[in-house]
Enzyme design. Structure first.
Site, PDB file in Angstrom:
ATOM      1  CE1 TYR A 145       6.228  -5.390  -0.272  1.00 40.45           C
ATOM      2  CE2 TYR A 145       4.696  -7.195  -0.592  1.00 40.45           C
ATOM      3  CZ  TYR A 145       5.049  -5.889  -0.804  1.00 40.45           C
ATOM      4  OH  TYR A 145       4.227  -5.072  -1.544  1.00 40.45           O
ATOM      5  CB  SER A 189       7.293  -6.151 -16.032  1.00 40.19           C
ATOM      6  OG  SER A 189       7.464  -6.706 -14.747  1.00 40.19           O
ATOM      7  N   PRO A 272       1.973 -17.727  -3.097  1.00 36.15           N
ATOM      8  CG  PRO A 272       1.187 -15.728  -2.220  1.00 36.15           C
ATOM      9  CD  PRO A 272       2.354 -16.313  -2.961  1.00 36.15           C
TER      10      PRO A 272
HETATM   11  P1  NAD Z   1       8.472   0.049  -6.941  1.00 33.44           P
HETATM   12  O1  NAD Z   1       9.613  -0.812  -6.525  1.00 33.44           O
HETATM   13  O2  NAD Z   1       8.331   0.383  -8.375  1.00 33.44           O
HETATM   14  O3  NAD Z   1       8.494   1.411  -6.132  1.00 33.44           O
HETATM   15  C1  NAD Z   1       8.948   1.522  -4.820  1.00 33.44           C
HETATM   16  C2  NAD Z   1       9.695   2.835  -4.660  1.00 33.44           C
HETATM   17  O4  NAD Z   1      10.117   2.974  -3.300  1.00 33.44           O
HETATM   18  C3  NAD Z   1      10.979   2.898  -5.526  1.00 33.44           C
HETATM   19  O5  NAD Z   1      11.056   4.148  -6.163  1.00 33.44           O
HETATM   20  C4  NAD Z   1      12.085   2.746  -4.494  1.00 33.44           C
HETATM   21  O6  NAD Z   1      13.294   3.342  -4.897  1.00 33.44           O
HETATM   22  C5  NAD Z   1      11.469   3.422  -3.270  1.00 33.44           C
HETATM   23  N1  NAD Z   1      12.037   3.007  -1.997  1.00 33.44           N
HETATM   24  C6  NAD Z   1      12.227   1.744  -1.524  1.00 33.44           C
HETATM   25  N2  NAD Z   1      12.766   1.782  -0.300  1.00 33.44           N
HETATM   26  C7  NAD Z   1      12.923   3.094   0.031  1.00 33.44           C
HETATM   27  C8  NAD Z   1      13.423   3.779   1.167  1.00 33.44           C
HETATM   28  N3  NAD Z   1      13.893   3.125   2.225  1.00 33.44           N
HETATM   29  N4  NAD Z   1      13.412   5.127   1.167  1.00 33.44           N
HETATM   30  C9  NAD Z   1      12.937   5.822   0.099  1.00 33.44           C
HETATM   31  N5  NAD Z   1      12.466   5.220  -1.014  1.00 33.44           N
HETATM   32  C10 NAD Z   1      12.461   3.876  -1.045  1.00 33.44           C
HETATM   33  O7  NAD Z   1       7.151  -0.675  -6.395  1.00 33.44           O
HETATM   34  P2  NAD Z   1       5.611  -0.331  -6.619  1.00 33.44           P
HETATM   35  O8  NAD Z   1       4.985  -1.463  -7.311  1.00 33.44           O
HETATM   36  O9  NAD Z   1       5.469   1.033  -7.175  1.00 33.44           O
HETATM   37  O10 NAD Z   1       5.076  -0.357  -5.126  1.00 33.44           O
HETATM   38  C11 NAD Z   1       4.831   0.842  -4.409  1.00 33.44           C
HETATM   39  C12 NAD Z   1       4.181   0.519  -3.072  1.00 33.44           C
HETATM   40  O11 NAD Z   1       2.934  -0.150  -3.287  1.00 33.44           O
HETATM   41  C13 NAD Z   1       5.019  -0.417  -2.194  1.00 33.44           C
HETATM   42  O12 NAD Z   1       4.917  -0.014  -0.856  1.00 33.44           O
HETATM   43  C14 NAD Z   1       4.369  -1.770  -2.384  1.00 33.44           C
HETATM   44  O13 NAD Z   1       4.527  -2.582  -1.254  1.00 33.44           O
HETATM   45  C15 NAD Z   1       2.913  -1.382  -2.596  1.00 33.44           C
HETATM   46  N6  NAD Z   1       2.208  -2.418  -3.368  1.00 33.44           N
HETATM   47  C16 NAD Z   1       2.357  -2.517  -4.721  1.00 33.44           C
HETATM   48  C17 NAD Z   1       1.686  -3.515  -5.407  1.00 33.44           C
HETATM   49  C18 NAD Z   1       1.761  -3.652  -6.908  1.00 33.44           C
HETATM   50  O14 NAD Z   1       1.125  -4.545  -7.450  1.00 33.44           O
HETATM   51  N7  NAD Z   1       2.471  -2.812  -7.635  1.00 33.44           N
HETATM   52  C19 NAD Z   1       0.894  -4.432  -4.719  1.00 33.44           C
HETATM   53  C20 NAD Z   1       0.795  -4.316  -3.332  1.00 33.44           C
HETATM   54  C21 NAD Z   1       1.445  -3.288  -2.670  1.00 33.44           C
HETATM   55  N1  UDP Z   2       5.601 -15.744 -11.971  1.00 33.86           N
HETATM   56  C1  UDP Z   2       5.878 -16.575 -13.037  1.00 33.86           C
HETATM   57  N2  UDP Z   2       6.842 -16.186 -13.920  1.00 33.86           N
HETATM   58  C2  UDP Z   2       7.524 -15.012 -13.814  1.00 33.86           C
HETATM   59  C3  UDP Z   2       7.229 -14.172 -12.721  1.00 33.86           C
HETATM   60  C4  UDP Z   2       6.267 -14.577 -11.815  1.00 33.86           C
HETATM   61  O1  UDP Z   2       5.270 -17.647 -13.194  1.00 33.86           O
HETATM   62  O2  UDP Z   2       8.378 -14.741 -14.695  1.00 33.86           O
HETATM   63  C5  UDP Z   2       4.525 -16.141 -11.039  1.00 33.86           C
HETATM   64  C6  UDP Z   2       4.897 -16.104  -9.573  1.00 33.86           C
HETATM   65  O3  UDP Z   2       5.487 -17.330  -9.172  1.00 33.86           O
HETATM   66  C7  UDP Z   2       3.561 -15.859  -8.923  1.00 33.86           C
HETATM   67  C8  UDP Z   2       2.814 -14.989  -9.949  1.00 33.86           C
HETATM   68  O4  UDP Z   2       3.485 -15.200 -11.179  1.00 33.86           O
HETATM   69  O5  UDP Z   2       2.855 -17.068  -8.774  1.00 33.86           O
HETATM   70  C9  UDP Z   2       2.841 -13.490  -9.605  1.00 33.86           C
HETATM   71  O6  UDP Z   2       4.183 -13.144  -9.352  1.00 33.86           O
HETATM   72  P1  UDP Z   2       4.652 -11.652  -9.093  1.00 33.86           P
HETATM   73  O7  UDP Z   2       6.126 -11.702  -8.855  1.00 33.86           O
HETATM   74  O8  UDP Z   2       4.181 -10.763 -10.177  1.00 33.86           O
HETATM   75  O9  UDP Z   2       3.895 -11.164  -7.781  1.00 33.86           O
HETATM   76  P2  UDP Z   2       3.343 -11.848  -6.455  1.00 33.86           P
HETATM   77  O10 UDP Z   2       1.878 -11.882  -6.644  1.00 33.86           O
HETATM   78  O11 UDP Z   2       3.907 -13.216  -6.267  1.00 33.86           O
HETATM   79  O12 UDP Z   2       3.775 -10.908  -5.389  1.00 33.86           O
END
Ligand code: NAD
Ligand code: UDP
Length: 313
Positions: A145, A189, A272
């Site tokens: 990732y 979640s 992290p």
């Molecule tokens: P999510 O898993 O809910 O959504 C990702 C979506 O991408 C899903 O609908 C999945 O089906 C689709 N997808 C994955 N691979 C695909 C492919 N090859 N072709 C087409 N669709 C594909 O995750 P999210 O939390 O909504 O994250 C969305 C974006 O934001 C991601 O790129 C993620 O890296 C970035 N991001 C999210 C967070 C966060 O805290 N939610 C933090 C940092 C970065």
């Molecule tokens: N984590 C936890 N319990 C859980 C899920 C996650 O203690 O049921 C911790 C995880 O090890 C990390 C932080 O919560 O230190 C955030 O995890 P998350 O998977 O939400 O995202 P990350 O920031 O690691 O990408």
């Protein structure tokens, strides 16, 4: 505007589709539903300004008509998901980004990349400013990732420099809210769903690691503001208020009134220890900062999951 959003059915993508349509735009959602389902976008399916293409963006894509933006949000994003799909995660970061930039070049569209705070790895500097280059294990379990996103940023800036593509790169810090999956494995979640069903809350490690949790509406507001500013980024978007995972667990137990106990499990490799954005740039350039407190955001998210968990468990 006509906007293509990859990953548009995911957690963030579905919020973004809804927001951009409400703002009067047309949205083409491209998703292969690997970490989502149609439920997140069901309310949009009959909207004439919305269409869905079921497609893996790691494969090339032909799109009819003009486009103003390609916004690349497709990628497994929860550690649970990308540990399950490491190769697909690398492909969507590398080939998916490459395909999106190709579409931008052909259509003279702007490109928006959803990058991540994970590019900072296990940071040795806190809070993390955009200038920090990070501390990433290139071969660890999370590298599929982290390195995919780092390469996606490099590709984006190569197209920006060589082809003059108009780009925006954001680094998103832990964002949460409605439309996350019940089983997506991320901490907010997990804790809420476990608390609502009186299961033990699972803390990995001693719970003293920190994260800064941003409510989704604040993030989406930052994204739409950044679309209007002529600056490629990268730009940190997230909240500067940092909490330990243990504090989060106790807050969720209090807010849900749950009888759940806390269970400590081993810390996953390369997890992290701290994460907090320096948002000085976003504040100055976008006149933006998160407005929703952790308590308010959690209450809204708890409301969403109360219905979800009631329906599915
Ligand atoms: P999510 O898993 O809910 O959504 C990702 C979506 O991408 C899903 O609908 C999945 O089906 C689709 N997808 C994955 N691979 C695909 C492919 N090859 N072709 C087409 N669709 C594909 O995750 P999210 O939390 O909504 O994250 C969305 C974006 O934001 C991601 O790129 C993620 O890296 C970035 N991001 C999210 C967070 C966060 O805290 N939610 C933090 C940092 C970065
Ligand atoms: N984590 C936890 N319990 C859980 C899920 C996650 O203690 O049921 C911790 C995880 O090890 C990390 C932080 O919560 O230190 C955030 O995890 P998350 O998977 O939400 O995202 P990350 O920031 O690691 O990408």
């Amino acid at each position: 505007m006509r906007i293509l959003i990859t990953g548009g059915a995911g957690f963030l993508g579905s919020h973004l589709c809804r927001r951009l349509i409400n703002d009067g735009n047309e949205v083409v959602c491209v998703d292969n539903f690997i970490t989502s389902d149609e439920g997140n976008i069901r309310d949009l399916l009959n909207n004439p300004k919305f269409s869905v293409r079921t497609h893996d963006i790691s494969e090339s894509l032909l799109i009819d008509g003009e486009l103003d933006w390609v916004m690349h949000f497709a990628s497994p994003a929860s550690p649970k998901d990308y540990l399950k799909y490491p190769i697909k995660t690398l492909k969507v970061g590398l080939l998916g980004t490459y395909n999106c930039l190709g579409i931008c070049k052909a259509k003279k569209a702007k490109f928006f990349l959803a990058s991540t705070s994970e590019i900072y790895g296990d940071p040795l500097v806190t809070p993390q400013p955009e200038e920090y280059w990070g501390n990433v294990n290139p071969i660890g379990p999370r590298s599929c990732y982290d390195e995919a996103k780092r390469a996606a940023e490099a590709l984006t800036f190569a197209y920006y420099r060589q082809n003059g593509i108009n780009v925006r790169v954001i680094r998103i810090f832990n964002t949460y809210g409605p439309y996350m999956r019940v089983d997506d494995g991320r901490v907010v979640s997990n804790f809420i769903c476990h608390a609502l069903t009186n299961q033990e809350l699972t803390i990995y490690g001693n719970g003293l690691q920190t994260r800064s949790f941003c409510y989704v509406d604040d993030l989406i507001e930052g994204i739409t503001k950044f679309m209007e500013v002529d600056y490629p980024g990268p730009l940190n978007l997230g909240t500067p208020f940092e909490f330990t995972v243990l504090e989060l667990a106790n807050k969720v137990i209090t807010l849900t009134g749950s009888k759940s106990k806390i269970k400590f499990l081993p810390l996953p490799e390369d997890d992290p220890k701290q994460r907090r954005p320096d948002i000085t740039k976003a504040r100055a350039m976008l006149n933006w900062q998160p407005k929703i407190s952790l308590e308010e955001g959690l209450n809204r998210t708890i409301k969403y999951f109360t219905i979800k968990v009631g329906k599915t468990v």
